[in-house]
Write a protein that holds these residues in place. Structure first.
Motif, PDB file in Angstrom:
ATOM      1  N   ARG A 168       0.825  -1.220   0.000  1.00 56.13           N
ATOM      2  CA  ARG A 168       0.000   0.000   0.000  1.00 56.13           C
ATOM      3  C   ARG A 168       0.859   1.270   0.000  1.00 56.13           C
ATOM      4  O   ARG A 168       0.478   2.305   0.533  1.00 56.13           O
ATOM      5  N   ASP A 169       2.015   1.172  -0.605  1.00 56.07           N
ATOM      6  CA  ASP A 169       2.916   2.319  -0.734  1.00 56.07           C
ATOM      7  C   ASP A 169       2.617   3.011  -2.079  1.00 56.07           C
ATOM      8  O   ASP A 169       2.857   2.418  -3.156  1.00 56.07           O
ATOM      9  N   VAL A 170       2.085   4.219  -2.028  1.00 57.40           N
ATOM     10  CA  VAL A 170       1.674   4.912  -3.253  1.00 57.40           C
ATOM     11  C   VAL A 170       2.876   5.181  -4.143  1.00 57.40           C
ATOM     12  O   VAL A 170       2.795   5.105  -5.376  1.00 57.40           O
ATOM     13  N   GLY A 171       4.030   5.488  -3.557  1.00 59.74           N
ATOM     14  CA  GLY A 171       5.215   5.786  -4.350  1.00 59.74           C
ATOM     15  C   GLY A 171       5.665   4.599  -5.175  1.00 59.74           C
ATOM     16  O   GLY A 171       6.018   4.730  -6.359  1.00 59.74           O
ATOM     17  N   GLN A 172       5.666   3.365  -4.571  1.00 59.56           N
ATOM     18  CA  GLN A 172       6.085   2.178  -5.297  1.00 59.56           C
ATOM     19  C   GLN A 172       5.041   1.754  -6.326  1.00 59.56           C
ATOM     20  O   GLN A 172       5.386   1.323  -7.432  1.00 59.56           O
ATOM     21  N   ILE A 173       3.764   1.874  -5.968  1.00 68.47           N
ATOM     22  CA  ILE A 173       2.703   1.466  -6.905  1.00 68.47           C
ATOM     23  C   ILE A 173       2.699   2.376  -8.123  1.00 68.47           C
ATOM     24  O   ILE A 173       2.489   1.934  -9.257  1.00 68.47           O
ATOM     25  N   ARG A 174       2.967   3.679  -7.938  1.00 71.32           N
ATOM     26  CA  ARG A 174       2.949   4.615  -9.051  1.00 71.32           C
ATOM     27  C   ARG A 174       4.082   4.358 -10.033  1.00 71.32           C
ATOM     28  O   ARG A 174       3.983   4.674 -11.219  1.00 71.32           O
ATOM     29  N   LEU A 175       5.207   3.730  -9.548  1.00 68.48           N
ATOM     30  CA  LEU A 175       6.340   3.449 -10.424  1.00 68.48           C
ATOM     31  C   LEU A 175       6.133   2.218 -11.291  1.00 68.48           C
ATOM     32  O   LEU A 175       6.955   1.949 -12.176  1.00 68.48           O
ATOM     33  N   LEU A 176       5.070   1.450 -11.053  1.00 70.02           N
ATOM     34  CA  LEU A 176       4.798   0.267 -11.867  1.00 70.02           C
ATOM     35  C   LEU A 176       4.446   0.682 -13.289  1.00 70.02           C
ATOM     36  O   LEU A 176       3.886   1.750 -13.528  1.00 70.02           O
TER      37      LEU A 176
END
Length: 732
Positions: free
Chosen positions: A668-676
């Motif tokens: 649930r880390d927005v920063g990591q999910i956005r980098l996908l």
């Protein structure tokens, strides 16, 4: 009949070095005194030794004054003006030859032009006539002043803000052209005229050109009417003083855009004037007056009065061609014949009788007998005439003169006249009806006056009598037929529909349609609520009850964690922390989960059902009639084209790439999910909201994803997005 009087005036030379030498000279022939020349001489453009001579009424050289020109040429016309003749004076010439100076003049007494001097002489003659008649004759002057700018007529006595874009219109009245809506103001004295005239000249269109610092851009027409009243007789005569704008050569004037439009309009009107003069000099049948408003107002050859033309010339060599053109125009104009007709006086209170084809001025004959009687009479009378005699005409002719005597309808052989066959008789016996006898004069009856109240009382009494008569006679009342039972039922049904008493059928159908939409979107709780509200309106529908039971059992199974299920694990937020797994899902297949997964994917791609179709409670095809049905061929094609089966990640062990993707999602880390790969800022926030908010988005439960198929179930995440995110983790 008379001709137009044409005299020329040569203006002084302004700048000899700029304009060139003087090439125009004057002379006198035919016994005229040398002090008053009447010939203009100018050399040929191509051959200086050849000289052209133009003979006019008179010619005034550069030393002539305004007073001399007025006394010799204009003053004699004032006598004709007060005798009832119309007078027209117009100045013609190219730009910069002194037309406006000749007509208007300057401010000093010696430089006054023709128009101020003409009005001054008119006022002096008015006072003289009134004095000589000892008050029996009164003379008044009405003034009007307008211009023709770009072929549009504008009133100069009115302020410019009252002008319209189309200008004033022209109309024909009794053979004369009049301007509709033109202002006419009475002027009692010369001082009042000068005030109006100077104020109107401010509104006239003028501009600066290369040849003239104060060039007139319009044709100005000043008209003043002399109204002479003697007893009951009124005589009106009109004097028109026209200052024409000069023709221009745009190569010499160096005109701009606006000046070019004005120059084109001026040259066009002067060209039409030259065409009219040419047609009049050659006595052609058609004169093109209506091609320009200026020629229509001027009406050379049609105006019944005295016409004087002032030809303004420039003596310099730079005006050589223009001077020859102006002299040719004047030479043709002096040949035009004009009818000098005196205006008739009009008696006060009586309009001039104009003969027309209709109206009381025509004396009509009485009606003749019917055509059938005439024909029969003529046939019967043919035998009476002798052979060789001309038979009687069997028709009547209407004439303007009344007949003095009537002829008998049945002429006898002895009384019939013998007419010569070579000559038609002037009076032929015709059949006519005798005039109608006048009825004896009857005494005049005054109209009967009835008040409004009396009329209302009479109407009310009449209506009361009619209603009482109908009440006493029952047979007169029409019988009303009875209404059948079928019609009554239909009326009751319509009343219930109008009053909204249809047992809530429409509202129930609305709930069913909303439930169907929620089902297609996977919102089972909202769909169950809509089905429960629809059951209140359809309590006896068994298919609806089955659908409600299925949804209730489905939602109950989701709340209880079952190890043998392949569904997403849902844990209340109050009991567990975010991201903590409560159990490991087994690697088994669930037919219902697969069906729901395929249905979600196919709904996004190939949904074509009309959601606005009405719901029918007549029967269901199956218990799952509310579920959207897809075509098997399209479903298989879509599933194969995506390249990822719903169960291929759960049948075997998870690959490192899959584990890495699931760990990033469950963190649930927005920063990591956005980098996908394939996930932006908005989609990352929507995915996090779906993980933390559950189906209803109220934050009451947390979602933990164990497989790629479960990840594809989340709102905002499709099969293609999962594949993009998985393929983007190549380096892991």
């Amino acid at each position: 009949m008379g001709s137009i009087r044409v005299f020329a005036r040569i203006r002084p030379q302004q700048d000899q070095g700029k304009e060139g030498e003087c090439i125009v000279s004057t002379a006198s022939i035919n016994g005229v005194q040398p002090s008053q020349p009447n010939v203009v001489r100018i050399p040929n453009v191509k051959n200086e030794n050849e000289v052209y001579s133009f003979q006019l009424s008179s010619v005034y050289d550069q030393c002539s004054t305004q007073q001399t020109i007025f006394d010799n040429e204009i003053a004699p016309t004032i006598k004709h003006l007060f005798n009832g003749f119309d007078v027209t004076i117009f100045a013609y010439g190219v730009t910069g030859t002194g037309k406006t100076h000749t007509m208007r003049g300057g401010k000093s007494l010696a430089d006054r032009g023709i128009i101020p001097r003409l009005l001054s002489s008119a006022y002096r003659r008015c006072r003289k006539m009134e004095k000589d008649s000892a008050g029996r004759t009164s003379v008044g002057i009405l003034l009007s002043y307008y211009e023709i700018y770009n072929d549009k007529v504008f009133d100069l006595l009115e302020p410019p803000e009252k002008r319209t874009s189309t200008g004033l219109q022209l109309r024909d009245n009794g053979g004369k052209t009049v301007v509709v809506g033109l202002t006419e103001r009475p002027c009692e004295s010369l001082k009042e005229f000068e005030k109006l005239y100077d104020h109107a000249n401010i509104s006239r269109s003028t501009a600066c050109t290369k040849l003239n610092a104060n060039s007139s851009r319009s044709h100005a027409i000043l008209c003043f009417k002399v109204v002479v009243t003697t007893g009951d007789e009124v005589r009106v005569s009109t004097a028109s003083a026209i200052d024409l704008a000069g023709s221009e050569d745009n190569r010499r004037t160096d005109n701009g855009k606006e000046r070019l439009v004005e120059s084109a309009s001026i040259n066009k009107s002067l060209f039409v004037l030259a065409k009219c003069v040419e047609a009049l000099s050659q006595k052609q049948a058609r004169i093109p007056y209506r091609e320009s408003k200026m020629t229509r107002i001027l009406s050379l050859g049609q105006n019944s009065g005295l016409t004087v033309m002032i030809l303004n010339l420039a003596p310099s060599r730079s005006y050589h061609l223009d001077t020859i053109s102006s002299l040719n125009f004047a030479n043709r104009t002096k040949k035009i014949e004009v009818r000098e007709i005196e205006n008739e006086p009009v008696i006060k209170g009586l309009s001039r009788a104009i003969p027309t084809l209709m109206g009381p001025t025509i004396q009509r004959q009485p009606l003749r007998p019917l055509a059938s009687n005439i024909r029969n009479t003529a046939v019967g009378d043919r035998a009476i005439f002798r052979q060789g005699d001309k038979p009687m005409r069997a028709f009547a002719v209407y004439s303007d003169k009344p007949r003095n005597s009537s002829v008998s309808i049945h002429p006898n052989k002895e009384t019939s006249k013998h007419f010569s066959p070579l000559k038609r008789p002037s009076e032929v016996s015709t059949f006519s009806r005798p005039a109608k006898r006048r009825s004896p004069d009857r005494p005049h009856r005054s109209p009967i006056s009835i008040s409004k109240t009396a009329i209302e009382d009479m109407i009310e009494k009449k209506v009361t009598d009619i209603l009482a008569a109908r009440a006493l006679d029952p047979s007169s009342t029409p019988s009303v037929p009875g209404i059948s039972e079928e019609v009554k039922k239909r009326l009751e049904a319509l009343e219930q529909k109008i009053d909204g008493q249809e047992d809530g059928r429409e509202q129930g159908l609305t709930f069913l349609l909303m439930a169907k939409k929620h089902t297609l979107r996977g919102e089972d709780k909202s769909a169950l609520r809509m089905f429960l509200q629809a059951r209140e309106h359809f309590p006896e529908n068994a298919k609806l009850a089955v659908k409600i039971e299925r949804l209730q059992s489905k939602l109950k199974g989701c709340q209880d964690y079952d190890k043998g299920s392949d569904r997403i694990t849902i844990v209340p937020a109050s009991n567990t922390r975010a991201g903590k797994l409560t159990g490991k899902p087994p690697k088994s297949t669930d037919a219902e989960a697969d069906t729901r997964y395929k249905g979600r994917q196919l709904i996004d791609d190939d949904y074509q059902e009309d959601e606005t179709a009405p719901f029918s409670d007549g029967g269901y095809d199956s218990a799952d009639s509310f579920r959207y049905r897809t075509k098997s061929k399209k479903a298989s094609k879509k599933a194969i084209s995506n390249g990822l089966e719903p169960n291929n990640e759960t049948d075997g062990p998870d690959t490192p790439r899959t584990k890495r993707l699931l760990s990033i999602i469950n963190s649930r880390d927005v920063g990591q999910i956005r980098l996908l790969h394939g996930v932006g800022a908005r989609r990352a926030e929507a995915l996090l909201e779906a993980l933390c908010g559950g189906e209803e988005g109220d934050g009451s439960c947390q979602v933990v994803v164990h497989s790629l198929a479960q990840l594809g179930h989340l709102r905002g995440v499709g099969f293609k997005t999962v594949e993009k995110m998985r393929s983007g983790l190549v380096g892991t």
